[in-house]
Design a protein around this motif. Structure first.
Motif, PDB file in Angstrom:
ATOM      1  N   GLN A  10       0.824  -1.199   0.000  1.00 58.87           N
ATOM      2  CA  GLN A  10       0.000   0.000   0.000  1.00 58.87           C
ATOM      3  C   GLN A  10       0.861   1.254   0.000  1.00 58.87           C
ATOM      4  N   GLY A  11       2.005   1.195   0.724  1.00 57.30           N
ATOM      5  CA  GLY A  11       2.917   2.332   0.734  1.00 57.30           C
ATOM      6  C   GLY A  11       3.467   2.625  -0.653  1.00 57.30           C
ATOM      7  N   ALA A  12       3.796   1.572  -1.397  1.00 57.65           N
ATOM      8  CA  ALA A  12       4.309   1.758  -2.761  1.00 57.65           C
ATOM      9  C   ALA A  12       3.241   2.363  -3.664  1.00 57.65           C
ATOM     10  N   PHE A  13       1.994   1.903  -3.536  1.00 54.55           N
ATOM     11  CA  PHE A  13       0.906   2.443  -4.360  1.00 54.55           C
ATOM     12  C   PHE A  13       0.589   3.885  -3.981  1.00 54.55           C
ATOM     13  N   GLU A  57       7.534  -5.133 -16.612  1.00 55.45           N
ATOM     14  CA  GLU A  57       7.366  -5.078 -18.065  1.00 55.45           C
ATOM     15  C   GLU A  57       6.002  -4.497 -18.438  1.00 55.45           C
ATOM     16  N   LYS A  58       4.962  -4.907 -17.724  1.00 55.47           N
ATOM     17  CA  LYS A  58       3.617  -4.401 -18.023  1.00 55.47           C
ATOM     18  C   LYS A  58       3.420  -2.976 -17.515  1.00 55.47           C
ATOM     19  N   ALA A  59       4.030  -2.666 -16.345  1.00 55.86           N
ATOM     20  CA  ALA A  59       3.852  -1.338 -15.756  1.00 55.86           C
ATOM     21  C   ALA A  59       4.572  -0.252 -16.544  1.00 55.86           C
ATOM     22  N   LEU A  60       5.597  -0.615 -17.294  1.00 56.16           N
ATOM     23  CA  LEU A  60       6.339   0.370 -18.086  1.00 56.16           C
ATOM     24  C   LEU A  60       5.696   0.609 -19.448  1.00 56.16           C
ATOM     25  N   GLY A  61       4.543   0.020 -19.673  1.00 57.16           N
ATOM     26  CA  GLY A  61       3.836   0.239 -20.931  1.00 57.16           C
ATOM     27  C   GLY A  61       3.262   1.642 -21.018  1.00 57.16           C
ATOM     28  N   GLU A  62       2.931   2.055 -22.213  1.00 57.41           N
ATOM     29  CA  GLU A  62       2.452   3.413 -22.468  1.00 57.41           C
ATOM     30  C   GLU A  62       1.156   3.711 -21.720  1.00 57.41           C
ATOM     31  N   ASP A  63       0.297   2.699 -21.555  1.00 60.17           N
ATOM     32  CA  ASP A  63      -0.991   2.912 -20.887  1.00 60.17           C
ATOM     33  C   ASP A  63      -0.815   3.392 -19.454  1.00 60.17           C
ATOM     34  N   VAL A  64       0.201   2.862 -18.768  1.00 60.83           N
ATOM     35  CA  VAL A  64       0.439   3.260 -17.374  1.00 60.83           C
ATOM     36  C   VAL A  64       1.145   4.611 -17.307  1.00 60.83           C
ATOM     37  N   LEU A  65       2.189   4.796 -18.116  1.00 61.85           N
ATOM     38  CA  LEU A  65       2.983   6.018 -18.046  1.00 61.85           C
ATOM     39  C   LEU A  65       2.169   7.260 -18.431  1.00 61.85           C
ATOM     40  N   SER A  66       1.189   7.083 -19.287  1.00 59.80           N
ATOM     41  CA  SER A  66       0.379   8.230 -19.712  1.00 59.80           C
ATOM     42  C   SER A  66      -0.937   8.347 -18.951  1.00 59.80           C
ATOM     43  N   SER A  67      -1.172   7.449 -18.023  1.00 60.92           N
ATOM     44  CA  SER A  67      -2.450   7.424 -17.304  1.00 60.92           C
ATOM     45  C   SER A  67      -2.516   8.508 -16.230  1.00 60.92           C
ATOM     46  N   LEU A  68      -3.717   8.990 -15.999  1.00 63.22           N
ATOM     47  CA  LEU A  68      -3.942   9.941 -14.894  1.00 63.22           C
ATOM     48  C   LEU A  68      -4.083   9.226 -13.556  1.00 63.22           C
ATOM     49  N   THR A  69      -4.261   7.904 -13.598  1.00 62.11           N
ATOM     50  CA  THR A  69      -4.364   7.101 -12.369  1.00 62.11           C
ATOM     51  C   THR A  69      -3.373   5.938 -12.439  1.00 62.11           C
ATOM     52  N   PRO A  70      -2.076   6.233 -12.465  1.00 59.32           N
ATOM     53  CA  PRO A  70      -1.075   5.162 -12.623  1.00 59.32           C
ATOM     54  C   PRO A  70      -1.078   4.176 -11.467  1.00 59.32           C
ATOM     55  N   ASP A  71      -1.389   4.652 -10.246  1.00 54.49           N
ATOM     56  CA  ASP A  71      -1.401   3.742  -9.101  1.00 54.49           C
ATOM     57  C   ASP A  71      -2.439   2.645  -9.287  1.00 54.49           C
ATOM     58  N   GLN A  72      -3.617   3.012  -9.830  1.00 58.26           N
ATOM     59  CA  GLN A  72      -4.665   2.022 -10.047  1.00 58.26           C
ATOM     60  C   GLN A  72      -4.278   1.043 -11.153  1.00 58.26           C
ATOM     61  N   GLN A  73      -3.584   1.548 -12.167  1.00 57.94           N
ATOM     62  CA  GLN A  73      -3.129   0.674 -13.258  1.00 57.94           C
ATOM     63  C   GLN A  73      -2.124  -0.343 -12.735  1.00 57.94           C
ATOM     64  N   VAL A  74      -1.163   0.123 -11.919  1.00 53.44           N
ATOM     65  CA  VAL A  74      -0.147  -0.770 -11.358  1.00 53.44           C
ATOM     66  C   VAL A  74      -0.790  -1.739 -10.375  1.00 53.44           C
ATOM     67  N   LEU A  75      -1.734  -1.249  -9.597  1.00 51.58           N
ATOM     68  CA  LEU A  75      -2.445  -2.088  -8.638  1.00 51.58           C
ATOM     69  C   LEU A  75      -3.118  -3.264  -9.351  1.00 51.58           C
ATOM     70  N   LYS A  76      -3.758  -2.973 -10.471  1.00 49.05           N
ATOM     71  CA  LYS A  76      -4.437  -4.033 -11.233  1.00 49.05           C
ATOM     72  C   LYS A  76      -3.429  -5.031 -11.787  1.00 49.05           C
ATOM     73  N   ILE A  77      -2.311  -4.525 -12.284  1.00 44.51           N
ATOM     74  CA  ILE A  77      -1.285  -5.419 -12.817  1.00 44.51           C
ATOM     75  C   ILE A  77      -0.762  -6.344 -11.719  1.00 44.51           C
ATOM     76  N   VAL A  78      -0.459  -5.767 -10.550  1.00 39.18           N
ATOM     77  CA  VAL A  78       0.047  -6.567  -9.425  1.00 39.18           C
ATOM     78  C   VAL A  78      -0.979  -7.610  -9.010  1.00 39.18           C
ATOM     79  N   ARG A  79      -2.241  -7.196  -8.926  1.00 42.42           N
ATOM     80  CA  ARG A  79      -3.284  -8.147  -8.526  1.00 42.42           C
ATOM     81  C   ARG A  79      -3.405  -9.294  -9.528  1.00 42.42           C
ATOM     82  N   ASP A  80      -3.431  -8.978 -10.802  1.00 44.42           N
ATOM     83  CA  ASP A  80      -3.564 -10.022 -11.823  1.00 44.42           C
ATOM     84  C   ASP A  80      -2.391 -10.991 -11.787  1.00 44.42           C
ATOM     85  N   GLU A  81      -1.191 -10.454 -11.577  1.00 42.07           N
ATOM     86  CA  GLU A  81      -0.012 -11.324 -11.522  1.00 42.07           C
ATOM     87  C   GLU A  81      -0.009 -12.169 -10.257  1.00 42.07           C
TER      88      GLU A  81
END
Length: 448
Positions: A10-13, A57-81
């Protein structure tokens, strides 16, 4: 369960959330924090390395870097993995024939004997008629312990006769089970403090004789990588069909749960979430992943509520609240039903650690004595006093305190909290309360 890992993730997010759009350096910093959190949770280093690599690898994709909610994008990636890492969902026992043989193995102290009782109860609820076999001939009190467990769940126990070997016991147990109409033979086996050749030879001989349809490794989740390595050794020597993680209600760091599927190549089938016989659940990787990252497990909370709380009572209370008729007696009844759902610390652990529940700390457990005090105080009131607390004069309060054995400050605190609850409920719409308490459609939280 998983609290230390939850807090670090949670601290990282949070740090990703606080910075708006993120850069490659921000993502890499978050990955270092996630890697450290997993290692501190005693996850196998090879599992951590591959996991973080895939997430990065997934978090460095364009969708995350350009997102207004990058924490939520990374959170979803972590959860799926995490879901992928934990493996497939647990499945029910696959037992055919009569008697079908189910055998448990594992190290000493992992909770095999208690788990035998939990599985027996689960089988009985499914309409099966199991008999237990005390196959642990090493530990002096093992047979007596299993006998007590069997009495608790309503299943008989076959014990060894004097001079009988383990294989002789197994042969006799198969015959007795068949003659007595038992359709499942549930075998407890001996554990060791560590894996040795004599243990494996004994188990191999027993497995060859009984041909179990289910051979499950019982793994103490609180021992971390030791449990995972043990599962790997057992898996190499025996045809395991799955693993059962025990003591997940304790201070589990998560290492065993996150490593066992990859390192030992053994699917997690069930998890033990308490000491009671009914506290054995099918493993749910998606729910476990949500809890690990602090998103909670509201579906499990709903299921506990549905099992413990009467729907008619919930609907009746919803109607009373809608009419602004919530009394102290209603409060007492709700607390009683809440306690039926299990220890409060376990229930709070299922809540998401965000929003209004952020900062909840259950690492030291929750003191439930206050609930006992509230129940005692309300029980010492007359029905009229419960309906109209404004009637409580000094003499009435004195009588209540004497009858309940509680302190004046506890009664005053109860009355203050009740007034606050009344005010809060007056601000709520009746239909909303009806939905929350179970009157609406779909899964609900009755009584919460």
């Amino acid at each position: 369960m998983f609290q230390g890992l939850q807090e670090k993730l949670q601290g990282a997010f949070e740090r990703l959330r606080s910075g708006g759009r993120v850069s490659t350096e921000d993502i890499q910093r978050a990955m270092r924090e996630i890697r450290l959190a997993l290692l501190e949770a005693d996850v196998h280093f090879k599992v951590v390395r591959e996991f973080v690599k895939r997430v990065e690898e997934k978090a460095l994709g364009e969708d995350v870097l350009s997102s207004l909610t990058p924490d939520q994008q990374v959170l979803k990636i972590v959860r799926d993995e995490l879901v992928e890492l934990l493996g497939e969902p647990g499945r029910e026992l696959e037992l055919k024939g009569s008697p079908a043989v189910l055998m448990l193995c594992g190290l000493q102290g992992s909770g095999k004997t208690t788990t035998v009782g939990k599985l027996a109860l689960r089988l009985r609820k499914a309409g099966r008629n199991p008999v237990l076999v005390a196959g642990d001939l090493q530990r002096a009190a093992a047979a007596e312990q299993l006998t007590q467990v069997g009495a608790t769940v309503g299943s008989p126990v076959i014990r060894v006769n004097e001079g009988e070997s383990l294989n002789d016991l197994a042969t006799r147990a198969l015959g007795e089970a068949r003659n007595a109409g038992h359709d499942v033979l549930l075998f407890d086996t001996a554990g060791r403090l560590h894996i040795d050749e004599s243990l494996m030879d004994e188990l191999k001989s027993l497995v060859a004789l009984t041909k179990p349809q289910e051979l499950l490794f019982v793994c103490d989740s609180m021992t971390g990588q030791d449990a995972v390595q043990s599962a790997a050794h057992f898996g190499e020597a025996l045809p395991l069909t799955g693993a059962i993680l025990t003591k997940l209600d304790g201070d589990s760091r998560g290492g065993a749960a996150l490593s066992i599927r990859t390192v030992a190549d053994v699917p997690i089938r069930f998890v033990g979430v308490g000491e009671k016989a009914e506290e054995l659940e099918l493993f749910q990787p998606d729910r476990t992943a949500s809890r690990i990252i602090g998103m909670g497990d509201v579906l499990s909370l709903i299921e506990k509520a549905e099992q413990a709380i009467d729907q008619d009572d919930a609907e009746r209370l919803a109607k009373r609240i809608a009419r602004r008729e919530f009394t102290l007696e209603d409060l007492r009844d709700q607390l009683i039903q809440l306690r039926k759902m299990g220890p409060l610390s376990q229930l709070v652990d299922l809540l998401p650690k965000v929003g209004p529940f952020k900062g909840l700390d259950t690492s030291g457990g929750i003191d439930e004595s206050r609930l006992v005090a509230v129940e005692a105080l309300i029980n010492s009131m007359t029905p009229r006093e419960r309906a109209k607390p404004g009637l409580l004069t000094a003499s009435r309060k004195k009588r209540i305190l004497k009858g309940s054995g509680r302190k004046p400050q506890e009664l005053n605190q109860l009355l203050r909290q009740y007034k606050q609850m009344r005010k809060m409920m007056k601000r709520m719409k009746g239909d909303w309360m009806k939905d929350v308490l179970g009157g609406g459609g779909g899964p609900q939280l009755p009584g919460m």
